[in-house]
Write an enzyme that holds these catalytic residues in place. Structure first.
Site, PDB file in Angstrom:
ATOM      1  NE  ARG A   1      -5.931   5.735   5.427  1.00  9.79           N
ATOM      2  CZ  ARG A   1      -5.176   5.173   6.374  1.00  9.79           C
ATOM      3  NH1 ARG A   1      -4.612   5.918   7.311  1.00  9.79           N
ATOM      4  NH2 ARG A   1      -4.969   3.873   6.391  1.00  9.79           N
TER       5      ARG A   1
ATOM      6  CB  THR B   1     -11.671   4.466  -8.727  1.00  6.34           C
ATOM      7  OG1 THR B   1     -12.514   5.587  -8.473  1.00  6.34           O
ATOM      8  CG2 THR B   1     -11.998   3.880 -10.086  1.00  6.34           C
ATOM      9  CG  HIS B   2     -15.149   3.019  -4.258  1.00  5.61           C
ATOM     10  ND1 HIS B   2     -14.129   3.669  -3.614  1.00  5.61           N
ATOM     11  CD2 HIS B   2     -15.110   1.736  -3.829  1.00  5.61           C
ATOM     12  CE1 HIS B   2     -13.494   2.834  -2.821  1.00  5.61           C
ATOM     13  NE2 HIS B   2     -14.062   1.649  -2.936  1.00  5.61           N
TER      14      HIS B   2
ATOM     15  CG  ASP C   1      -2.049  -0.929   1.204  1.00  3.35           C
ATOM     16  OD1 ASP C   1      -2.329  -1.487   0.131  1.00  3.35           O
ATOM     17  OD2 ASP C   1      -2.696  -1.108   2.258  1.00  3.35           O
TER      18      ASP C   1
ATOM     19  NE  ARG D   1      -4.640  -1.813  -4.335  1.00  8.07           N
ATOM     20  CZ  ARG D   1      -4.270  -2.111  -3.083  1.00  8.07           C
ATOM     21  NH1 ARG D   1      -3.829  -1.164  -2.270  1.00  8.07           N
ATOM     22  NH2 ARG D   1      -4.317  -3.349  -2.655  1.00  8.07           N
TER      23      ARG D   1
ATOM     24  CD  GLN E   1      -0.665   7.989  -2.290  1.00  8.32           C
ATOM     25  OE1 GLN E   1       0.288   8.756  -2.410  1.00  8.32           O
ATOM     26  NE2 GLN E   1      -1.083   7.533  -1.119  1.00  8.32           N
TER      27      GLN E   1
ATOM     28  CE  LYS F   1     -11.236   9.474  -8.226  1.00 15.57           C
ATOM     29  NZ  LYS F   1     -12.558  10.095  -8.088  1.00 15.57           N
ATOM     30  N   GLY F   2      -5.787   8.525  -3.873  1.00 11.24           N
ATOM     31  CA  GLY F   2      -4.947   8.964  -2.744  1.00 11.24           C
ATOM     32  C   GLY F   2      -5.819   9.334  -1.563  1.00 11.24           C
TER      33      GLY F   2
HETATM   34  P1  FDA Z   1     -14.057   9.456  -4.941  1.00 12.96           P
HETATM   35  O1  FDA Z   1     -13.515   9.784  -3.589  1.00 12.96           O
HETATM   36  O2  FDA Z   1     -14.151  10.546  -5.953  1.00 12.96           O
HETATM   37  O3  FDA Z   1     -15.466   8.784  -4.735  1.00 12.96           O
HETATM   38  C1  FDA Z   1     -16.295   8.377  -5.813  1.00 12.96           C
HETATM   39  C2  FDA Z   1     -17.551   7.735  -5.246  1.00 12.96           C
HETATM   40  O4  FDA Z   1     -17.207   6.549  -4.546  1.00 12.96           O
HETATM   41  C3  FDA Z   1     -18.296   8.570  -4.219  1.00 12.96           C
HETATM   42  O5  FDA Z   1     -19.179   9.469  -4.817  1.00 12.96           O
HETATM   43  C4  FDA Z   1     -18.995   7.501  -3.406  1.00 12.96           C
HETATM   44  O6  FDA Z   1     -20.125   7.025  -4.085  1.00 12.96           O
HETATM   45  C5  FDA Z   1     -17.980   6.400  -3.373  1.00 12.96           C
HETATM   46  N1  FDA Z   1     -17.096   6.491  -2.196  1.00 12.96           N
HETATM   47  C6  FDA Z   1     -15.796   6.832  -2.202  1.00 12.96           C
HETATM   48  N2  FDA Z   1     -15.270   6.769  -0.954  1.00 12.96           N
HETATM   49  C7  FDA Z   1     -16.274   6.393  -0.154  1.00 12.96           C
HETATM   50  C8  FDA Z   1     -16.390   6.142   1.235  1.00 12.96           C
HETATM   51  N3  FDA Z   1     -15.358   6.268   2.063  1.00 12.96           N
HETATM   52  N4  FDA Z   1     -17.589   5.761   1.733  1.00 12.96           N
HETATM   53  C9  FDA Z   1     -18.665   5.605   0.916  1.00 12.96           C
HETATM   54  N5  FDA Z   1     -18.622   5.833  -0.421  1.00 12.96           N
HETATM   55  C10 FDA Z   1     -17.451   6.209  -0.941  1.00 12.96           C
HETATM   56  N6  FDA Z   1      -5.274   5.160  -0.905  1.00 12.96           N
HETATM   57  C11 FDA Z   1      -3.965   5.387  -0.615  1.00 12.96           C
HETATM   58  O7  FDA Z   1      -3.598   6.538  -0.423  1.00 12.96           O
HETATM   59  N7  FDA Z   1      -3.096   4.329  -0.542  1.00 12.96           N
HETATM   60  C12 FDA Z   1      -3.479   3.046  -0.792  1.00 12.96           C
HETATM   61  O8  FDA Z   1      -2.656   2.131  -0.732  1.00 12.96           O
HETATM   62  C13 FDA Z   1      -4.835   2.798  -1.102  1.00 12.96           C
HETATM   63  N8  FDA Z   1      -5.303   1.540  -1.366  1.00 12.96           N
HETATM   64  C14 FDA Z   1      -6.585   1.372  -1.845  1.00 12.96           C
HETATM   65  C15 FDA Z   1      -7.016   0.114  -2.273  1.00 12.96           C
HETATM   66  C16 FDA Z   1      -8.253  -0.024  -2.856  1.00 12.96           C
HETATM   67  C17 FDA Z   1      -8.679  -1.370  -3.348  1.00 12.96           C
HETATM   68  C18 FDA Z   1      -9.109   1.117  -3.025  1.00 12.96           C
HETATM   69  C19 FDA Z   1     -10.443   1.015  -3.693  1.00 12.96           C
HETATM   70  C20 FDA Z   1      -8.715   2.337  -2.548  1.00 12.96           C
HETATM   71  C21 FDA Z   1      -7.468   2.488  -1.951  1.00 12.96           C
HETATM   72  N9  FDA Z   1      -7.064   3.721  -1.467  1.00 12.96           N
HETATM   73  C22 FDA Z   1      -5.727   3.908  -1.152  1.00 12.96           C
HETATM   74  C23 FDA Z   1      -8.049   4.804  -1.240  1.00 12.96           C
HETATM   75  C24 FDA Z   1      -8.142   5.768  -2.396  1.00 12.96           C
HETATM   76  O9  FDA Z   1      -6.976   6.542  -2.476  1.00 12.96           O
HETATM   77  C25 FDA Z   1      -9.350   6.728  -2.241  1.00 12.96           C
HETATM   78  O10 FDA Z   1      -9.183   7.458  -1.054  1.00 12.96           O
HETATM   79  C26 FDA Z   1     -10.687   6.032  -2.203  1.00 12.96           C
HETATM   80  O11 FDA Z   1     -10.738   4.955  -3.072  1.00 12.96           O
HETATM   81  C27 FDA Z   1     -11.803   7.021  -2.593  1.00 12.96           C
HETATM   82  O12 FDA Z   1     -11.608   7.488  -3.900  1.00 12.96           O
HETATM   83  P2  FDA Z   1     -12.475   7.032  -5.170  1.00 12.96           P
HETATM   84  O13 FDA Z   1     -11.535   6.717  -6.271  1.00 12.96           O
HETATM   85  O14 FDA Z   1     -13.372   5.933  -4.813  1.00 12.96           O
HETATM   86  O15 FDA Z   1     -13.230   8.327  -5.642  1.00 12.96           O
END
Ligand code: FDA
Length: 310
Positions: free
Chosen positions: A290, A228-229, A135, A186, A165, A189-190
């Site tokens: 977080r 990403t979600h 990670d 992987r 990130q 966004k961060g």
């Molecule tokens: P964004 O934050 O723009 O969210 C898009 C949509 O996703 C939201 O509108 C909502 O619907 C949903 N969503 C997102 N976060 C949510 C939450 N907490 N609760 C409910 N709904 C939510 N980061 C890092 O710095 N180091 C790492 O090693 C990792 N590892 C990692 C592994 C995996 C498998 C994932 C999916 C994510 C990570 N992350 C991470 C976290 C990543 O950096 C980021 O903070 C989150 O994925 C949220 O960003 P999104 O890309 O989902 O988009």
């Protein structure tokens, strides 16, 4: 108004007082609200969650929660725990994939400690064809983590991947470097708050960077994990994959346990690979915070749970 309440509650939870009262009042016995994002305290609970997800066609990576270890015996203990987890996951016949943080293995003590511990885990994992993802933590650790990854790579380890990130301005260069190495990335966004000097200030810029880097990895990368979600970005990835004839077995989506389960299931139904990151363990609080910080609605969800449990 709701935003103000969320902010207040978030600050309370983040304060040491909030942390203390949460831990002592709810401990790990009654952390109902945290259970939405964390599979449980033990590896067995995580495996149960993993088996449920795998029955639905998803694959998993397990993460023993913890970070910022400062004493060598603690880092050794975490290392031993990871070896045990590999064993238990192999026995349970679930996906052979785990995620860890270098500060769990002693990066704050010194590089040699962290490298030694990481090598122990990779050597053991290799025996079972097990993949280990490192990670990425806050920007204080970015260069160190990448240096350690390159050291491990130069020693010939290939059952290991890294996280980049998109929020960081440096990441286009890091993506190019990882593509050059043939390393598995992987892309996220961060999750850490960073200074505008090194990170994009707006969500729009982060999203653009994410899409740009996802495309580079889809076209030139080695089995990227697009984590990403964000439904709009997921759609764009599908379009880019089609345009570049990147078949669904050349990459995977990744999402966090308990977040956008609808999107996870939809992608599986469409024939895409989706891996769910399942965190578990006693050190759940920083991870949990977080997740709350990413979405004010999550703070409301915790507030409602706390009121119900009173
Ligand atoms: P964004 O934050 O723009 O969210 C898009 C949509 O996703 C939201 O509108 C909502 O619907 C949903 N969503 C997102 N976060 C949510 C939450 N907490 N609760 C409910 N709904 C939510 N980061 C890092 O710095 N180091 C790492 O090693 C990792 N590892 C990692 C592994 C995996 C498998 C994932 C999916 C994510 C990570 N992350 C991470 C976290 C990543 O950096 C980021 O903070 C989150 O994925 C949220 O960003 P999104 O890309 O989902 O988009």
């Amino acid at each position: 108004m709701l935003d103000l309440v969320s902010k207040g509650l978030f600050q309370f939870l983040a304060s040491s007082e909030g942390l203390k009262s949460l831990a002592s009042t709810y401990g790990m016995r009654r952390y109902g609200f945290a259970r939405r994002f964390i599979a449980g305290e033990s590896v067995h609970e995580a495996i149960e969650a993993a088996q449920g997800l795998e029955r639905e066609g998803l694959s998993v990576t397990l993460d023993l929660l913890g970070e910022s270890v400062t004493k060598p015996p603690e880092a050794k203990k975490t290392t031993r725990e990871y070896l045990q987890i590999v064993d238990t996951m192999v026995d349970a016949e679930i996906s052979r994939n785990l995620s860890l943080k270098l500060t769990q293995l002693g990066l704050d003590i010194d590089r040699a400690t962290a490298i030694d511990n990481l090598r122990r885990i990779l050597d053991f994992a290799q025996r079972f064809d097990f993949f280990v993802r490192i990670d990425m933590e806050g920007s204080r650790y970015t260069q160190l983590t990448l240096d350690m990854f390159e050291t491990i790579w130069s020693l010939g380890y290939r059952n290991v991947g890294i996280v980049l990130q998109s929020a960081l301005r440096r990441t286009d260069d890091d993506v190019r470097r990882m593509i050059q190495l043939g390393a598995r990335v992987r892309l996220v966004k961060g999750a850490y708050k960073e200074s505008w000097r090194i990170a994009y200030a707006s969500k729009r810029e982060v999203d653009h960077a994410y899409v740009r880097q996802a495309e580079a990895l889809l076209v030139h990368g080695h089995y990227p994990a697009l984590a990403t979600h964000d439904p709009k970005i997921v759609e764009m990835i599908k379009t880019m994959a089609r345009a570049h004839t990147a078949e669904p077995d050349r990459f995977e989506f990744q999402m966090l346990y308990g977040i956008r389960r609808d999107l996870q299931a939809g992608l599986v139904a469409e024939g895409f690979r989706v891996r769910v990151y399942i965190p578990f363990g006693r050190e759940w609080f920083p991870y949990f915070m977080r997740r709350l910080g990413e979405r004010p609605a999550n703070v409301g969800f915790v507030a409602r749970s706390l009121l119900r449990e009173r």
